[in-house]
Design an enzyme around this catalytic site. Sequence first.
Site, short mmCIF file in Angstrom:
data_model
loop_
_atom_site.label_atom_id
_atom_site.label_comp_id
_atom_site.label_asym_id
_atom_site.label_seq_id
_atom_site.Cartn_x
_atom_site.Cartn_y
_atom_site.Cartn_z
N CYS A 68 16.79 50.20 -13.93
CA CYS A 68 16.27 49.26 -12.93
C CYS A 68 15.23 48.39 -13.62
O CYS A 68 14.25 48.91 -14.16
CB CYS A 68 15.65 50.03 -11.77
SG CYS A 68 14.76 49.01 -10.57
N CYS A 182 18.59 42.29 -13.06
CA CYS A 182 18.62 43.38 -12.09
C CYS A 182 19.97 44.06 -12.30
O CYS A 182 21.00 43.37 -12.39
CB CYS A 182 18.49 42.85 -10.66
SG CYS A 182 18.77 44.11 -9.38
#
EC number: 5.1.1.3
Length: 257
Positions: A68, A182
């Site tokens: 992440c 992302c």
Amino acid sequence: MLFDSGVGGLTVLAELRKLLPDAPVIYAADLAGLPYGTKSEAEIAARVAGLLGRMSERYEPRLVCIACNTASTIALGMVRDVLEIPIVGTVPAIKPAAAMTHTGVIGLLGTEATIRQAYVDNLEAEFANGKTLLRHAAPGLVAAAEAKLRGAPVPPATIDAAVAGLREQPKGSEIDTVVLACTHFPLLEDELAEAFGPEVRFVDGAQGIARRIANLTEGQEFSREQPDFAVTTGPLETLVELGNAFSALGIDGLKQF
């Protein structure tokens, strides 16, 4: 163990399976905390460090990958202070994007929290000096990616808004390379490619992360005492809805953390 706020880390797992098909994997999805991008730095750092501390005590992984960008750019240092095992982070792929661009104008799509980090400023200064990096927060793409994995249609307006957020900036028309900052966003690469047009290429960090994990575990033996599984901090039903996506990558066990 792969850790993400949701299921974006599956894009990293897909690359990891190519390099280390025999490596046992635990996938941890903090669905109770999703989305991270709208939270404060203090909230993210405390949540990620605390969760990974408890998960490491329970599951005893040999390595943790924070799959992440938001969590990595904010909490990576804190997690490394807490845990005494290798920690692999995920950072925006600005370095390879700078090597790829021909126009010198790079777009970066990320969450609100990611694009404002000094970590990203430092990457830009180190690897994209002399080039133009245009950033845009596209939090709607996270929900769209999760919905796509459930079989729901991707709202065209969400894609169009992300593209316009970059194109409408000064020099936006010259973008030829877009960093997907992302891990959820590569799940929408087809939709983004259609909207941006054929002259734009995309880059994300999944392959580089997989190579880093392979390097850190080189020479180690892999064996499974139990089938690979995924855990969630949120409702188990939410994870079950994504069962096909996990099963396609060799994870059939779905559990509550």
